[in-house]
Design a protein around this motif. Structure first.
Motif, PDB file in Angstrom:
ATOM      1  N   VAL A 187     104.648 -27.110   5.298  1.00 13.04           N
ATOM      2  CA  VAL A 187     104.547 -27.189   3.838  1.00 13.04           C
ATOM      3  C   VAL A 187     103.092 -27.081   3.386  1.00 13.04           C
ATOM      4  O   VAL A 187     102.157 -27.239   4.174  1.00 13.04           O
ATOM      5  N   GLN A 188     102.919 -26.825   2.100  1.00  5.04           N
ATOM      6  CA  GLN A 188     101.605 -26.827   1.452  1.00  5.04           C
ATOM      7  C   GLN A 188     101.827 -27.133  -0.025  1.00  5.04           C
ATOM      8  O   GLN A 188     102.940 -26.994  -0.540  1.00  5.04           O
ATOM      9  N   ASP A 216     107.561 -24.710   0.892  1.00  2.00           N
ATOM     10  CA  ASP A 216     107.594 -24.127   2.235  1.00  2.00           C
ATOM     11  C   ASP A 216     107.564 -22.606   2.134  1.00  2.00           C
ATOM     12  O   ASP A 216     107.412 -22.033   1.049  1.00  2.00           O
ATOM     13  N   ARG A 217     107.696 -21.936   3.248  1.00  2.00           N
ATOM     14  CA  ARG A 217     107.610 -20.465   3.269  1.00  2.00           C
ATOM     15  C   ARG A 217     108.746 -19.802   2.500  1.00  2.00           C
ATOM     16  O   ARG A 217     108.641 -18.638   2.116  1.00  2.00           O
ATOM     17  N   SER A 241      97.931 -25.826   4.963  1.00  3.14           N
ATOM     18  CA  SER A 241      99.340 -26.067   5.238  1.00  3.14           C
ATOM     19  C   SER A 241      99.465 -26.933   6.491  1.00  3.14           C
ATOM     20  O   SER A 241      98.512 -27.110   7.238  1.00  3.14           O
ATOM     21  N   LEU A 267      97.378 -31.318   6.316  1.00  2.57           N
ATOM     22  CA  LEU A 267      97.464 -29.926   5.860  1.00  2.57           C
ATOM     23  C   LEU A 267      96.160 -29.233   6.250  1.00  2.57           C
ATOM     24  O   LEU A 267      95.302 -28.933   5.423  1.00  2.57           O
ATOM     25  N   ARG A 271      96.668 -21.540   4.709  1.00  2.21           N
ATOM     26  CA  ARG A 271      97.795 -21.389   3.835  1.00  2.21           C
ATOM     27  C   ARG A 271      98.637 -20.200   4.241  1.00  2.21           C
ATOM     28  O   ARG A 271      98.138 -19.203   4.760  1.00  2.21           O
TER      29      ARG A 271
END
Length: 272
Positions: A187-188, A216-217, A241, A267, A271
């Motif tokens: 996640v980011q 998430d992606r 991330s 994180l 990213r």
């Protein structure tokens, strides 16, 4: 541990207790019982957390018979993102304890094995999530804060165990993990929130909590709730991330993550 038998002592006079109250709706009369006396032998567990929560009834229910739960302390209030509440969990789930004691982690650190004596406590629901506290005089709430002086009589630390958060992705979140410690992978923070802080310490009198958003992606999102009184409230959101550890909550059907410590936010990767 041997059975305690009857562990509720006779009625106390109201003047023998000092009630700590943080909010108007928690201004409740002193309870007329004690769950146990410090130093007494403790009873064996009778319920899991899942079985305890199954006793809930709409409108709130005060437990009138002995109910004893063995669990692990999942939360940590040392950095101020929790205040006068905590979370315990076992293999069946987790539950919030609405206990009016500050710095709970000094007595019940994360990973402590605890025995919870529930008789006289009240099961209530807020936002669809069941918690345990004290009976409320305000009809808008099913529970109030349990008095500080009684907390050590209801919650007993009996050991220490290793606690590992359950690793999940946003896609795997479920209410079965509510009120437990989780690690969210991959996640980011969303791009529009970069450069902002976790919360608003300079406006904490007006803005008690702030919501930020992890993604998430696949562009699925998760709300992160932070108190403006948290020690890290004024820290800028990390731009990378990775993973975030916290207590998973639900408000209705919306999952929310409660970060306990700034160091639980890892994180550090580029990213995506």
């Amino acid at each position: 541990m041997r059975s305690l038998g009857k562990y509720i002592l006779p009625l106390l006079t109201l003047c023998s207790l000092s009630l700590v109250s943080c909010e108007k709706y928690n201004e409740v009369p002193a309870p007329s019982y004690k769950p146990a006396t410090l130093g007494q032998e403790l009873p064996l567990p009778t319920h899991t957390i899942s079985q305890l929560k199954a006793l809930y009834q709409r409108g709130g229910v005060t437990l009138s018979s002995p109910v004893v739960v063995s669990a692990i302390m999942a939360s940590d209030d040392s950095e101020g993102n929790l205040y006068k509440n905590c979370y315990i969990q076992d293999e069946t789930g987790g539950i919030e304890l609405k206990f009016a004691m500050g710095n709970l982690s000094t007595l019940y650190p994360q990973g402590a094995r605890v025995l919870l004596l529930c008789q006289g406590l009240t099961l209530g629901s807020y936002g669809g999530q069941i918690g345990l506290g004290y009976r409320s005089n305000d009809p808008k709430y099913e529970t109030a804060f349990y008095p500080e002086k009684l907390v050590p009589l209801a919650l007993h630390r009996i050991g220490t165990e290793e606690l590992q958060p359950r690793t999940l992705t946003i896609d795997q979140l479920s209410k079965q993990y509510a009120s437990t410690l989780v690690r969210i992978e991959g996640v980011q923070f969303i791009t529009s929130e970069l450069g902002q802080t976790y919360a608003s310490p300079e406006q904490k009198a007006k803005i008690a909590n702030v919501s930020r958003t992890l993604t998430d992606r696949s562009s699925k999102t998760l709300v992160v709730r932070t108190s403006s009184y948290a020690k890290f409230a004024g820290k800028t959101l990390p731009e990378g991330s990775g993973s975030v550890v916290g207590i998973l909550n639900y408000f209705g059907d919306t999952p929310q993550l409660l970060i306990l410590r700034e160091s639980d936010v890892q994180l550090t990767s580029p990213r995506f």
